[in-house]
Design a protein around this motif. Structure first.
Motif, mmCIF file in Angstrom:
data_model
loop_
_atom_site.group_PDB
_atom_site.id
_atom_site.type_symbol
_atom_site.label_atom_id
_atom_site.label_comp_id
_atom_site.label_asym_id
_atom_site.label_seq_id
_atom_site.Cartn_x
_atom_site.Cartn_y
_atom_site.Cartn_z
ATOM 1 N N GLN A 156 0.825 -1.209 0.000
ATOM 2 C CA GLN A 156 0.000 0.000 0.000
ATOM 3 C C GLN A 156 0.857 1.257 0.000
ATOM 4 O OE1 GLN A 156 -2.503 0.500 3.448
ATOM 5 N NE2 GLN A 156 -3.866 1.939 2.392
ATOM 6 N N LYS A 157 1.892 1.293 0.864
ATOM 7 C CA LYS A 157 2.760 2.469 0.919
ATOM 8 C C LYS A 157 3.566 2.620 -0.375
ATOM 9 C CE LYS A 157 3.354 3.073 5.907
ATOM 10 N NZ LYS A 157 4.328 3.171 7.024
ATOM 11 N N ALA A 158 3.968 1.505 -0.944
ATOM 12 C CA ALA A 158 4.726 1.558 -2.190
ATOM 13 C C ALA A 158 3.861 2.123 -3.318
ATOM 14 C CB ALA A 158 5.225 0.166 -2.555
ATOM 15 N N ASP A 159 2.603 1.704 -3.368
ATOM 16 C CA ASP A 159 1.690 2.213 -4.387
ATOM 17 C C ASP A 159 1.434 3.705 -4.195
ATOM 18 O OD1 ASP A 159 1.510 -0.225 -5.618
ATOM 19 O OD2 ASP A 159 -0.452 -0.741 -4.801
ATOM 20 N N LEU A 160 1.307 4.128 -2.949
ATOM 21 C CA LEU A 160 1.099 5.553 -2.672
ATOM 22 C C LEU A 160 2.319 6.373 -3.073
ATOM 23 C CD1 LEU A 160 -0.735 5.480 0.789
ATOM 24 C CD2 LEU A 160 -1.694 6.159 -1.419
ATOM 25 N N LEU A 161 3.503 5.814 -2.839
ATOM 26 C CA LEU A 161 4.719 6.516 -3.239
ATOM 27 C C LEU A 161 4.778 6.640 -4.756
ATOM 28 C CD1 LEU A 161 7.466 7.776 -2.743
ATOM 29 C CD2 LEU A 161 8.449 5.469 -2.666
ATOM 30 N N ILE A 200 13.296 8.526 -0.676
ATOM 31 C CA ILE A 200 14.120 7.336 -0.449
ATOM 32 C C ILE A 200 14.685 7.349 0.968
ATOM 33 C CG2 ILE A 200 16.253 6.156 -1.107
ATOM 34 C CD1 ILE A 200 15.677 7.049 -4.006
ATOM 35 N N ALA A 201 15.161 8.526 1.391
ATOM 36 C CA ALA A 201 15.710 8.650 2.746
ATOM 37 C C ALA A 201 14.635 8.373 3.803
ATOM 38 C CB ALA A 201 16.300 10.046 2.942
ATOM 39 N N GLN A 202 13.409 8.835 3.560
ATOM 40 C CA GLN A 202 12.316 8.574 4.485
ATOM 41 C C GLN A 202 12.031 7.081 4.587
ATOM 42 O OE1 GLN A 202 8.967 10.899 3.183
ATOM 43 N NE2 GLN A 202 9.984 12.856 3.585
ATOM 44 N N LEU A 203 12.043 6.407 3.441
ATOM 45 C CA LEU A 203 11.790 4.962 3.442
ATOM 46 C C LEU A 203 12.868 4.226 4.233
ATOM 47 C CD1 LEU A 203 10.696 4.105 -0.217
ATOM 48 C CD2 LEU A 203 9.318 3.919 1.845
ATOM 49 N N ALA A 204 14.104 4.682 4.088
ATOM 50 C CA ALA A 204 15.216 4.010 4.774
ATOM 51 C C ALA A 204 15.096 4.135 6.283
ATOM 52 C CB ALA A 204 16.534 4.600 4.295
#
Length: 206
Positions: A156-161, A200-204
């Motif tokens: 879900q988060k990947a799709d939103l990104l 990307i930094a937020q995901l990390a």
């Protein structure tokens, strides 16, 4: 017999490409609403009746032109992603190659968003064609979501990104191609790059 059929098919394919090339020129000037089969036929050097042998409507022609554009977009994104290693690099490559494609091909941006002449407003080419073309656009963006998932994001988060990157890129592209970005003394590519790197930094960190 086979050679004869092969020649006929080659001639038919050539005519079809001439029609599509003519259509691109007409749509660029008139948009979907302003264009007519007669104008496309004249540009291609054929009669309107000849167009019906290949396409049943101007919407069908527009859909084919847009389909070709989205195929080129998807290929550009896939090629950029294939050259990288690691999910962070792949996410950056996918998002930036999407952005660069429309930076370098502003008419394709117009085509995809029906921005010719009539301005921004809902438009469609028929339910089946819309679904197919939307799927092609989603496929071109999908590497962004796949890289985000590889970084640990939920589906879900990947799709939103993926949607966020699409929306951010679209906004910057509109500012870039209308010249409005100059009001802010900013660089659209730099802002897009910075945005993606921040995400990307937020995901990390999550």
């Amino acid at each position: 017999m086979q050679k004869r059929e092969g020649r006929r098919q080659a001639v038919s394919d050539h005519k079809r490409e001439l029609i599509l090339d003519a259509a691109r020129a007409v749509f660029a000037l008139e948009g979907l609403e302003g264009a007519s089969l007669r104008a496309i036929a004249t540009q291609a050097g054929y009669t309107p009746a000849a167009l019906y042998f290949h396409f049943d409507s101007k919407e069908a022609i527009y859909a084919e032109v847009l389909r070709s554009s989205l195929t080129s977009l998807g290929a550009a994104v896939d090629q950029a992603v294939a050259k990288t290693k690691g999910p962070k690099q792949k996410l950056l490559a996918a998002a930036m190659s999407f952005f660069r494609f429309y930076t370098e091909n502003p008419r394709d941006l117009d085509l995809g968003f029906y921005l010719f002449r009539g301005g921004m407003k809902p438009a469609g080419l028929g339910h089946a064609r819309d679904e197919e073309l939307n799927a092609a656009l989603e496929a071109a963006l999908r590497p962004i979501a796949e890289a985000a998932e590889a970084l640990g994001a939920s589906r879900q988060k990947a799709d939103l990104l993926m949607v966020d990157c699409f929306a951010h890129a679209t906004g910057l592209l509109l500012l870039l191609h209308t010249g409005r970005i100059r009001m802010f003394g900013a660089s659209a590519p730099d802002l897009m790059d910075q945005y993606v790197r921040n995400r990307i930094a937020q995901l990390a960190k999550e």
